[in-house]
Design a protein around this motif. Sequence first.
Motif: not given
Ligand code: ATP
Length: 258
Positions: A48-53, A175-177, A192-194, A197-199, A210-213
């Motif tokens: 799921h995290a990957e899908g959001r990214g 994760d934000g916490d 690193i987070d795409l 607006l994420s915490r 940016d994409n971690i890749i």
């Molecule tokens: P919060 O930080 O508010 O808790 P969240 O619940 O969306 O946000 P997680 O699901 O814990 O966060 O973390 C996943 C985060 O990683 C997402 O913000 C997503 O956009 C990011 N992400 C996923 N894949 C990649 C990637 N390949 N490169 C960089 N960031 C990525």
Amino acid sequence: MSEDETVPADVTHEEEIPEDHPRYQDLLTRHRIETGVEKGITHLQGMHAEGRGSAFDYLLGEETIPSADAAERAAAAHLLLADHPVLSINGNVAALVPGEMVDLADATDADLEINLFNRTDERIAAIADHLREHGATEVKGLEADARIPNLDHQRAKVDADGIYEADVVLVPLEDGDRAEALEAMGKTELVIDLNPLSRSPQVAEVPIVDNIIRAVPNMAAHAQELADAGEGELEGIIEAFDREEALEEAEERIRSGL
Ligand code: ATP
């Protein structure tokens, strides 16, 4: 997305994904996460995290925008100046960039520490093996003999001589916490987070949207190029980086495509 842009269902090795495919990076990323889940490295939630990214990366144009490159250079400077830098590894990070994280640790003399949201001994062991297969000599996070204050027990576990005492920590896809709790401990956080607006990027000293890749190899390249730079030059790079501007530019690119 048209049908011919989906990855064939029977891809077993990433070499089978055609490099000239218009969505090559996305297909590669997805395939590595799937393999990570199969190997017990990545939790199902990592998908799921990957899908959001992936959605944010699509909107960013699947490229390292100039403000992200500046962030990656500033992050490299922080790691080089640190007394004790640590690179935090979770299941997605291990699946996506294991060798690249080892290279970055070598280039900046940083520790690698496994730090999982869904922590089990099996996953820790699988990730440690995976990192060693990719060249890691020392992997932290197995002792878990210290706790990050103000987090629940499982997610607070860290190594006393690792993240707990580090001055600079790279926390990709965090994760934000936990990002907030590390910030409250006074760490210099590089995130690193795409999603700008994420915490996690919101609390980071250096938010890398940016994409971690792409981000990790680029940080290693900057670190190698800055290997002989003096403290003054590294501090200058850090001071010139504007975190608010970087977050705004990333959000602007995602919202408007400009
Ligand atoms: P919060 O930080 O508010 O808790 P969240 O619940 O969306 O946000 P997680 O699901 O814990 O966060 O973390 C996943 C985060 O990683 C997402 O913000 C997503 O956009 C990011 N992400 C996923 N894949 C990649 C990637 N390949 N490169 C960089 N960031 C990525």
